[in-house]
Design a protein around this motif. Sequence first.
Motif, mmCIF file in Angstrom:
data_model
loop_
_atom_site.group_PDB
_atom_site.id
_atom_site.type_symbol
_atom_site.label_atom_id
_atom_site.label_comp_id
_atom_site.label_asym_id
_atom_site.label_seq_id
_atom_site.Cartn_x
_atom_site.Cartn_y
_atom_site.Cartn_z
ATOM 1 N N PHE A 193 1.558 15.744 0.757
ATOM 2 C CA PHE A 193 1.420 15.339 -0.634
ATOM 3 C C PHE A 193 1.922 16.364 -1.634
ATOM 4 O O PHE A 193 1.957 17.390 -1.449
ATOM 5 C CB PHE A 193 0.272 14.926 -1.247
ATOM 6 N N CYS A 210 -2.132 10.362 5.102
ATOM 7 C CA CYS A 210 -2.066 9.037 3.633
ATOM 8 C C CYS A 210 -3.143 8.530 4.017
ATOM 9 O O CYS A 210 -3.721 7.882 2.960
ATOM 10 C CB CYS A 210 -0.840 8.354 4.166
ATOM 11 N N PRO A 244 0.776 2.032 -4.731
ATOM 12 C CA PRO A 244 -0.098 3.638 -5.163
ATOM 13 C C PRO A 244 0.640 4.833 -4.542
ATOM 14 O O PRO A 244 0.445 5.915 -5.102
ATOM 15 C CB PRO A 244 -1.636 3.325 -4.467
ATOM 16 N N VAL A 245 1.139 4.798 -3.551
ATOM 17 C CA VAL A 245 1.880 5.929 -2.744
ATOM 18 C C VAL A 245 3.410 5.650 -2.277
ATOM 19 O O VAL A 245 3.682 4.576 -1.682
ATOM 20 C CB VAL A 245 0.770 6.191 -1.423
ATOM 21 N N ASP A 256 0.851 -1.144 0.062
ATOM 22 C CA ASP A 256 -0.026 -0.085 0.023
ATOM 23 C C ASP A 256 0.847 1.122 -0.039
ATOM 24 O O ASP A 256 0.680 2.236 -0.473
ATOM 25 C CB ASP A 256 -0.939 0.204 1.142
ATOM 26 N N PHE A 257 1.896 1.218 0.811
ATOM 27 C CA PHE A 257 2.788 2.150 0.783
ATOM 28 C C PHE A 257 4.234 2.117 0.739
ATOM 29 O O PHE A 257 4.593 1.157 1.287
ATOM 30 C CB PHE A 257 2.766 3.065 2.246
ATOM 31 N N ARG A 280 5.314 6.067 -12.425
ATOM 32 C CA ARG A 280 4.033 5.871 -12.162
ATOM 33 C C ARG A 280 3.166 5.432 -13.532
ATOM 34 O O ARG A 280 3.291 6.359 -14.493
ATOM 35 C CB ARG A 280 3.357 7.236 -11.471
ATOM 36 N N GLU A 295 1.045 12.747 -8.549
ATOM 37 C CA GLU A 295 -0.148 12.211 -7.573
ATOM 38 C C GLU A 295 0.578 11.019 -6.974
ATOM 39 O O GLU A 295 1.254 10.185 -7.538
ATOM 40 C CB GLU A 295 -1.280 11.678 -8.363
ATOM 41 N N GLY A 296 0.141 10.872 -5.559
ATOM 42 C CA GLY A 296 0.800 9.664 -4.820
ATOM 43 C C GLY A 296 2.319 9.824 -4.351
ATOM 44 O O GLY A 296 2.696 8.760 -3.909
ATOM 45 N N GLY A 340 -1.796 4.482 -11.806
ATOM 46 C CA GLY A 340 -2.258 5.027 -10.447
ATOM 47 C C GLY A 340 -1.123 4.323 -9.600
ATOM 48 O O GLY A 340 -1.470 4.223 -8.342
ATOM 49 N N VAL A 341 -0.165 3.592 -10.385
ATOM 50 C CA VAL A 341 0.831 2.875 -9.129
ATOM 51 C C VAL A 341 2.212 3.302 -9.401
ATOM 52 O O VAL A 341 2.798 3.252 -10.677
ATOM 53 C CB VAL A 341 0.758 1.199 -9.297
ATOM 54 N N TRP A 342 3.156 3.513 -8.364
ATOM 55 C CA TRP A 342 4.473 3.675 -8.546
ATOM 56 C C TRP A 342 5.038 2.459 -8.601
ATOM 57 O O TRP A 342 4.894 1.586 -7.625
ATOM 58 C CB TRP A 342 4.958 4.747 -7.239
#
Length: 368
Positions: free
Chosen positions: A313, A345, A189-190, A6-7, A172, A318-319, A175-177
Amino acid sequence: MTETCDFLVIGGGIAGISAAAFLSETARVIVLEAESTTGFHATGRTAAIYIRNYGNATLRALNAAAHGFLEQPEGVSETSLLSPRGELMIAAEDELAMLEAYVAGASGMERLTAREAVELFPILRPELIAAAAFERDAMDIDVDRFLQGLIRLMRQRGGRIVTEARVETLARTDGVWTATTPAGRFAAPVVINAAGAWADPVALLAGARPRSITPMRRSAAILPGPEGHAFDSWPLVASASERWYAKPEAGKMMVSPADETPVEPHDAWADEMDLAEGLYRFEQAVTMPVTRVETSWAGLRSFSPDRTPVCGFDGEREGFFWLAGQGGYGIQTAPAMARLTTQLCLGGTPDLSPATIAALDPRRFDGA
């Protein structure tokens, strides 16, 4: 194969590890650390002291917010991470304005005479002290117990640390790094940029605008303790203009020239000239001769342009979350910064005031 979470936290110093430990209570977290061990750079080279009045108004708010956790570190240690020390600030005639500026807005500081200052730190030369102030509640921080307790808590909650995982690419998509490292690929995502002196280079990898986070070298040395004194309980003493500071350290005396030399991010070492000048200033202020240096080192304290950390942020990527620029306050503010990171977050309501949150927001530099 890409490992997901998730992070994704980049940086295994106290900032990244504390944020990861707090987030891992409800989220899947992976920490990527470039070195072979956590806390290798600034975290492992700190003066290890909690000073409530250290820093500007925003930092003082963070210091106050962190105190409760450091005193009662639930899940991290069964006992307080703090122990009595005290901070004594002394001023020569040309430092009086700086002492006044420090005391202004401070809480819990006592003004002392030169004689009273010498009673606390008996090797000081009283004739050189024009004024003094004392923060009795300044405390030593057990940094290693703090860091190891956070690591243990994070792992108990399912978090993971990957060492020797310097981020080489960060992109990214959908929506995903995804971070590529020598230890593998990791995605979330973050991304939380807790890379300390490397915060701006990490931002550039992500296509984010740097925030001018500048690493500044600070040197320190260990000297033999003053003969004929039982000094372990003496306070930290600092000159009001930060020409030097000193504190007892495991039966020795630690002295720093309080240097702040802008440098590129690297594995820092003490500069001989800075150290020599700082030790000379210390020696002029005390009756103790400096006979030899037993060991020396340096760390990098990283500052934003306004000397306030960035936590929030990014306004354009984004993210991408900033957790950097802690300067010399990173250990004592870590619980407050980690809690704010978790709240921002996860969409919680922050405990800190709106003014403090705004002062930390990395978007404050967007119009510069």
